[in-house]
Design a protein around this motif. Structure first.
Motif, PDB file in Angstrom:
ATOM      1  N   PHE A 186      -1.926  11.473   5.887  1.00  0.00           N
ATOM      2  CA  PHE A 186      -3.292  11.566   6.386  1.00  0.00           C
ATOM      3  C   PHE A 186      -4.151  10.345   6.084  1.00  0.00           C
ATOM      4  O   PHE A 186      -5.208  10.180   6.677  1.00  0.00           O
ATOM      5  CB  PHE A 186      -3.987  12.805   5.798  1.00  0.00           C
ATOM      6  CG  PHE A 186      -3.490  14.100   6.352  1.00  0.00           C
ATOM      7  CD1 PHE A 186      -3.911  14.556   7.593  1.00  0.00           C
ATOM      8  CD2 PHE A 186      -2.586  14.866   5.642  1.00  0.00           C
ATOM      9  CE1 PHE A 186      -3.457  15.756   8.107  1.00  0.00           C
ATOM     10  CE2 PHE A 186      -2.120  16.061   6.151  1.00  0.00           C
ATOM     11  CZ  PHE A 186      -2.556  16.525   7.384  1.00  0.00           C
ATOM     12  N   ARG A 187      -3.721   9.517   5.135  1.00  0.00           N
ATOM     13  CA  ARG A 187      -4.551   8.395   4.724  1.00  0.00           C
ATOM     14  C   ARG A 187      -3.787   7.100   4.922  1.00  0.00           C
ATOM     15  O   ARG A 187      -3.235   6.852   5.975  1.00  0.00           O
ATOM     16  CB  ARG A 187      -5.004   8.598   3.285  1.00  0.00           C
ATOM     17  CG  ARG A 187      -5.941   9.805   3.113  1.00  0.00           C
ATOM     18  CD  ARG A 187      -6.215  10.073   1.657  1.00  0.00           C
ATOM     19  NE  ARG A 187      -7.235  11.119   1.479  1.00  0.00           N
ATOM     20  CZ  ARG A 187      -7.489  11.721   0.328  1.00  0.00           C
ATOM     21  NH1 ARG A 187      -6.804  11.378  -0.761  1.00  0.00           N
ATOM     22  NH2 ARG A 187      -8.423  12.658   0.239  1.00  0.00           N
ATOM     23  N   LEU A 188      -3.749   6.260   3.905  1.00  0.00           N
ATOM     24  CA  LEU A 188      -3.161   4.927   4.055  1.00  0.00           C
ATOM     25  C   LEU A 188      -1.956   4.709   3.148  1.00  0.00           C
ATOM     26  O   LEU A 188      -1.613   3.576   2.830  1.00  0.00           O
ATOM     27  CB  LEU A 188      -4.221   3.854   3.764  1.00  0.00           C
ATOM     28  CG  LEU A 188      -5.406   3.813   4.717  1.00  0.00           C
ATOM     29  CD1 LEU A 188      -6.402   2.769   4.270  1.00  0.00           C
ATOM     30  CD2 LEU A 188      -4.952   3.531   6.139  1.00  0.00           C
ATOM     31  N   GLY A 189      -1.346   5.790   2.701  1.00  0.00           N
ATOM     32  CA  GLY A 189      -0.149   5.651   1.896  1.00  0.00           C
ATOM     33  C   GLY A 189      -0.374   4.842   0.636  1.00  0.00           C
ATOM     34  O   GLY A 189      -1.316   5.058  -0.122  1.00  0.00           O
ATOM     35  N   ARG A 190       0.468   3.856   0.427  1.00  0.00           N
ATOM     36  CA  ARG A 190       0.379   3.044  -0.792  1.00  0.00           C
ATOM     37  C   ARG A 190      -0.848   2.138  -0.798  1.00  0.00           C
ATOM     38  O   ARG A 190      -1.206   1.575  -1.837  1.00  0.00           O
ATOM     39  CB  ARG A 190       1.669   2.211  -0.945  1.00  0.00           C
ATOM     40  CG  ARG A 190       2.883   3.078  -1.206  1.00  0.00           C
ATOM     41  CD  ARG A 190       4.199   2.342  -1.072  1.00  0.00           C
ATOM     42  NE  ARG A 190       4.486   1.470  -2.191  1.00  0.00           N
ATOM     43  CZ  ARG A 190       5.692   0.955  -2.428  1.00  0.00           C
ATOM     44  NH1 ARG A 190       6.708   1.230  -1.612  1.00  0.00           N
ATOM     45  NH2 ARG A 190       5.895   0.157  -3.465  1.00  0.00           N
ATOM     46  N   LEU A 191      -1.482   1.983   0.351  1.00  0.00           N
ATOM     47  CA  LEU A 191      -2.708   1.187   0.413  1.00  0.00           C
ATOM     48  C   LEU A 191      -3.935   1.986  -0.034  1.00  0.00           C
ATOM     49  O   LEU A 191      -4.960   1.397  -0.384  1.00  0.00           O
ATOM     50  CB  LEU A 191      -2.938   0.696   1.846  1.00  0.00           C
ATOM     51  CG  LEU A 191      -1.989  -0.380   2.360  1.00  0.00           C
ATOM     52  CD1 LEU A 191      -2.095  -0.490   3.869  1.00  0.00           C
ATOM     53  CD2 LEU A 191      -2.302  -1.704   1.700  1.00  0.00           C
ATOM     54  N   GLN A 192      -3.856   3.310  -0.011  1.00  0.00           N
ATOM     55  CA  GLN A 192      -5.042   4.130  -0.236  1.00  0.00           C
ATOM     56  C   GLN A 192      -5.725   3.879  -1.581  1.00  0.00           C
ATOM     57  O   GLN A 192      -6.949   3.746  -1.637  1.00  0.00           O
ATOM     58  CB  GLN A 192      -4.688   5.617  -0.106  1.00  0.00           C
ATOM     59  CG  GLN A 192      -5.900   6.534  -0.102  1.00  0.00           C
ATOM     60  CD  GLN A 192      -6.783   6.304   1.108  1.00  0.00           C
ATOM     61  OE1 GLN A 192      -6.284   6.187   2.225  1.00  0.00           O
ATOM     62  NE2 GLN A 192      -8.085   6.231   0.904  1.00  0.00           N
ATOM     63  N   PRO A 193      -4.982   3.796  -2.701  1.00  0.00           N
ATOM     64  CA  PRO A 193      -5.671   3.538  -3.974  1.00  0.00           C
ATOM     65  C   PRO A 193      -6.440   2.218  -3.983  1.00  0.00           C
ATOM     66  O   PRO A 193      -7.481   2.109  -4.626  1.00  0.00           O
ATOM     67  CB  PRO A 193      -4.525   3.517  -5.003  1.00  0.00           C
ATOM     68  CG  PRO A 193      -3.439   4.318  -4.360  1.00  0.00           C
ATOM     69  CD  PRO A 193      -3.539   4.024  -2.896  1.00  0.00           C
ATOM     70  N   VAL A 247       3.104  -2.985  -1.296  1.00  0.00           N
ATOM     71  CA  VAL A 247       2.588  -1.870  -0.498  1.00  0.00           C
ATOM     72  C   VAL A 247       3.690  -1.196   0.305  1.00  0.00           C
ATOM     73  O   VAL A 247       3.421  -0.289   1.099  1.00  0.00           O
ATOM     74  CB  VAL A 247       1.443  -2.337   0.420  1.00  0.00           C
ATOM     75  CG1 VAL A 247       0.241  -2.773  -0.405  1.00  0.00           C
ATOM     76  CG2 VAL A 247       1.910  -3.467   1.337  1.00  0.00           C
ATOM     77  N   ALA A 248       4.919  -1.638   0.141  1.00  0.00           N
ATOM     78  CA  ALA A 248       6.080  -1.024   0.774  1.00  0.00           C
ATOM     79  C   ALA A 248       7.308  -1.569   0.055  1.00  0.00           C
ATOM     80  O   ALA A 248       7.219  -2.508  -0.735  1.00  0.00           O
ATOM     81  CB  ALA A 248       6.138  -1.332   2.265  1.00  0.00           C
ATOM     82  N   ASP A 249       8.455  -0.974   0.335  1.00  0.00           N
ATOM     83  CA  ASP A 249       9.694  -1.456  -0.271  1.00  0.00           C
ATOM     84  C   ASP A 249      10.368  -2.536   0.560  1.00  0.00           C
ATOM     85  O   ASP A 249      11.322  -3.159   0.102  1.00  0.00           O
ATOM     86  CB  ASP A 249      10.662  -0.287  -0.483  1.00  0.00           C
ATOM     87  CG  ASP A 249      10.219   0.615  -1.626  1.00  0.00           C
ATOM     88  OD1 ASP A 249       9.462   0.133  -2.501  1.00  0.00           O
ATOM     89  OD2 ASP A 249      10.608   1.799  -1.651  1.00  0.00           O
ATOM     90  N   SER A 250       9.897  -2.742   1.771  1.00  0.00           N
ATOM     91  CA  SER A 250      10.438  -3.789   2.634  1.00  0.00           C
ATOM     92  C   SER A 250       9.428  -4.072   3.733  1.00  0.00           C
ATOM     93  O   SER A 250       8.524  -3.261   3.999  1.00  0.00           O
ATOM     94  CB  SER A 250      11.768  -3.358   3.250  1.00  0.00           C
ATOM     95  OG  SER A 250      11.569  -2.286   4.163  1.00  0.00           O
ATOM     96  N   ASP A 251       9.584  -5.206   4.391  1.00  0.00           N
ATOM     97  CA  ASP A 251       8.707  -5.526   5.523  1.00  0.00           C
ATOM     98  C   ASP A 251       8.895  -4.517   6.656  1.00  0.00           C
ATOM     99  O   ASP A 251       7.942  -4.149   7.341  1.00  0.00           O
ATOM    100  CB  ASP A 251       9.000  -6.935   6.035  1.00  0.00           C
ATOM    101  CG  ASP A 251       8.440  -8.011   5.110  1.00  0.00           C
ATOM    102  OD1 ASP A 251       7.741  -7.660   4.136  1.00  0.00           O
ATOM    103  OD2 ASP A 251       8.707  -9.200   5.360  1.00  0.00           O
ATOM    104  N   THR A 252      10.141  -4.073   6.838  1.00  0.00           N
ATOM    105  CA  THR A 252      10.414  -3.084   7.891  1.00  0.00           C
ATOM    106  C   THR A 252       9.673  -1.793   7.619  1.00  0.00           C
ATOM    107  O   THR A 252       9.078  -1.181   8.531  1.00  0.00           O
ATOM    108  CB  THR A 252      11.925  -2.813   7.993  1.00  0.00           C
ATOM    109  OG1 THR A 252      12.601  -4.025   8.323  1.00  0.00           O
ATOM    110  CG2 THR A 252      12.217  -1.761   9.056  1.00  0.00           C
ATOM    111  N   GLU A 253       9.674  -1.358   6.372  1.00  0.00           N
ATOM    112  CA  GLU A 253       8.958  -0.132   6.016  1.00  0.00           C
ATOM    113  C   GLU A 253       7.456  -0.301   6.239  1.00  0.00           C
ATOM    114  O   GLU A 253       6.779   0.614   6.716  1.00  0.00           O
ATOM    115  CB  GLU A 253       9.229   0.232   4.558  1.00  0.00           C
ATOM    116  CG  GLU A 253       8.523   1.511   4.114  1.00  0.00           C
ATOM    117  CD  GLU A 253       8.735   1.792   2.635  1.00  0.00           C
ATOM    118  OE1 GLU A 253       7.716   2.058   1.926  1.00  0.00           O
ATOM    119  OE2 GLU A 253       9.894   1.743   2.181  1.00  0.00           O
ATOM    120  N   LEU A 254       6.923  -1.485   5.904  1.00  0.00           N
ATOM    121  CA  LEU A 254       5.492  -1.741   6.122  1.00  0.00           C
ATOM    122  C   LEU A 254       5.162  -1.674   7.611  1.00  0.00           C
ATOM    123  O   LEU A 254       4.161  -1.050   8.004  1.00  0.00           O
ATOM    124  CB  LEU A 254       5.122  -3.111   5.552  1.00  0.00           C
ATOM    125  CG  LEU A 254       3.694  -3.597   5.823  1.00  0.00           C
ATOM    126  CD1 LEU A 254       2.670  -2.617   5.280  1.00  0.00           C
ATOM    127  CD2 LEU A 254       3.485  -4.989   5.219  1.00  0.00           C
TER     128      LEU A 254
END
Length: 491
Positions: A127-134, A167-174
């Motif tokens: 619902f939000r921004l995942g690892r970016l939210q904090p 903010v992700a484990d890989s560029d693909t995941e981002l």
């Protein structure tokens, strides 16, 4: 979900949201997590436990499918709060199942803190921004700059720049998360793919996201946070952004319905100044705002009783016979529609290209419009806007563009941003450095400019020349006497 299934502990933490409690303990007797914090923990200095982000991505995918199925099966349309409530229940149910499988496999149960962190991470991703939210929630962070999943920099409110967490484990995941984020909106979803490699998106809370991938070596993302929402010209005087005299001039210009362009570099505070200028519009005036992505949020600030905000929609898919993408909605179309809304003011947001014609149309109505653009100085702002107007096609000549702008823009207010190094970090200073008046002029340029306020040695705007027509602003509250006195002292 009825309220009978919700439990509120008598000593409930005010930062927690009511959630259904699971009835049966897990095999080892550990209770399932019963709540997700309403606001995520901050990363800077945070003690949040490590989270398995691969598991988070998997659970988010499952939760998204279950949520879509539940919404499709619902007899009535669920609003956002109802969707979030249903989503929390789905997330916690999935975590309960995942932990049961983990215990059965002999890997041991997560602690209550670990469960809560995992639940929050999945909920944020859904619902939000995942690892970016904090990072977005941390008031110390002004801008988030990403040049690859593990190359993250945080620009803080004091002007310092520090490294941020991956903010992700890989560029693909981002990229995958950005695609999900772009498509999530029910009202104004945006495409993000190899065919549409750029993304501009408004975020909850007033932040703005810009991203690019496939055309850059690594995915690039910048999130700009707008910290000053409720702001007035007097507030900006207290912050040293402009003088009380200049504030009285700008206040009078807005009340006199002068059309104003606010210019400056990126991050100079243009949107903040526009909000402050809009505070000088009478609360009973009906306002329309026209933006590629909502940033002003005048409809949410409570100052004005009637605000109609329009947002452009980029469209997607194949272009039709008319050359337009399916579902595309332009600011120009919004402006045409707005003339049936009995508006007193039309505020066009940032002008980067063809939006210029929406701005010109708004200013031609004589209602006292306000817009922003990027420029290095006030005169350069006019030159840039001429170029923007000419991008509409070969039929728009330099002379036509210049004459249109000269007859519609009254004032350009230029902002300056400086950063100085101090012991232990940096200090930023935003200020209004000049104000020019625009009028029809010589054939060579098509417009003439007069510096009403010019930068002093420190770069702050000080009185310079005041044409007779602007002396009339005294009847709208401009401190003409103070201007003339300071002008005499400076000369």
């Amino acid at each position: 979900m009825s309220s009978d299934h919700l439990v509120r502990p008598t000593n409930a933490d005010p930062h927690l949201i009511d959630l259904p409690l699971f009835g049966q303990p897990l095999p080892n007797g550990t209770a399932a997590v019963s709540s997700i914090p309403a606001e995520p923990l901050t990363i800077l200095g945070s003690t949040r436990p490590d989270v398995d982000w691969t598991l988070v991505a998997s659970l988010r995918s499952l939760a998204s499918k279950q949520l879509s199925q539940a919404m499709a099966a619902a007899t009535t349309r669920l609003d956002k709060p109802a969707q979030a409530e249903l989503g929390r229940a789905i997330v916690l149910d999935l975590i309960e199942s995942a932990m049961a499988e983990r215990v059965d496999a002999g890997d041991g149960a997560w602690s209550g803190v670990e469960q809560t962190a995992l639940a929050q991470a999945v909920f944020d991703s859904l619902f939000r921004l995942g690892r970016l939210q904090p990072l977005v929630d941390d008031d110390r962070v002004e801008n988030i700059i990403i040049a690859g999943h593990d190359n993250v920099h945080l620009e803080l409110t004091d002007g310092s720049l520090i490294d941020g967490p991956p903010v992700a484990d890989s560029d693909t995941e981002l990229i995958d998360f950005l695609v999900f984020l772009a498509s999530r909106s029910e009202v104004n979803a945006r495409g993000f793919s190899e065919a549409q490699p750029r993304l501009h998106l408004r975020l909850d809370g007033g932040s703005r996201l810009a991203a690019a991938a496939w055309v850059t070596p690594r995915p690039s993302v910048v999130i700009r946070r707008h910290r000053l929402m409720h702001v007035t010209l007097d507030d900006l005087v207290e912050r040293g952004m402009l003088s009380a005299l200049l504030a009285s001039f700008l206040r009078a210009a807005v009340r006199a319905r002068k059309s104003i362009v606010v210019a400056g570099c990126q991050g100079a505070g243009k949107t903040t100044l526009v909000r402050a200028l809009c505070c000088e519009i009478d609360e009973h005036e009906a306002i329309g705002t026209f933006e590629t992505e909502y940033e002003l949020h005048l409809d949410q600030l409570g100052r004005h009783k009637i605000v109609h905000p329009w947002e452009a929609r980029p469209g997607s898919g194949e272009r039709g016979p008319d050359g337009r993408l399916a579902g595309e909605f332009t600011l120009d179309e919004a402006l045409v529609d707005s003339f049936r809304f009995n508006l007193s003011r039309q505020i066009v947001g940032e002008v980067r290209g063809r939006e210029i014609w929406a701005m010109i149309k708004a200013m031609e109505s004589g209602t006292g419009s306000i817009s922003t653009t990027h420029a290095s100085d006030a005169v350069a702002a006019i030159r840039k806007l001429v170029t923007c107007a000419m991008e509409a096609g070969a039929h728009v000549t330099h002379d036509l563009a210049a004459s249109k702008l000269a007859s519609t823009i009254d004032l350009v207010v230029q902002l300056d941003l400086t950063t100085e190094r101090i012991p232990g970090g940096f200090r930023r200073h935003r200020s209004v450095c000049e104000v020019i008046a625009v009028a029809p002029g010589e054939r060579e340029t098509g417009y003439a400019t007069t510096h009403l306020f010019s930068p002093d040695a420190a770069g702050d705007a000080r009185p310079n020349v005041l044409p007779d027509e602007y002396r009339a602003l005294a009847s709208f509250g401009f401190d003409l006497g103070a201007f003339l006195n300071e002008q005499q002292v400076l000369s």
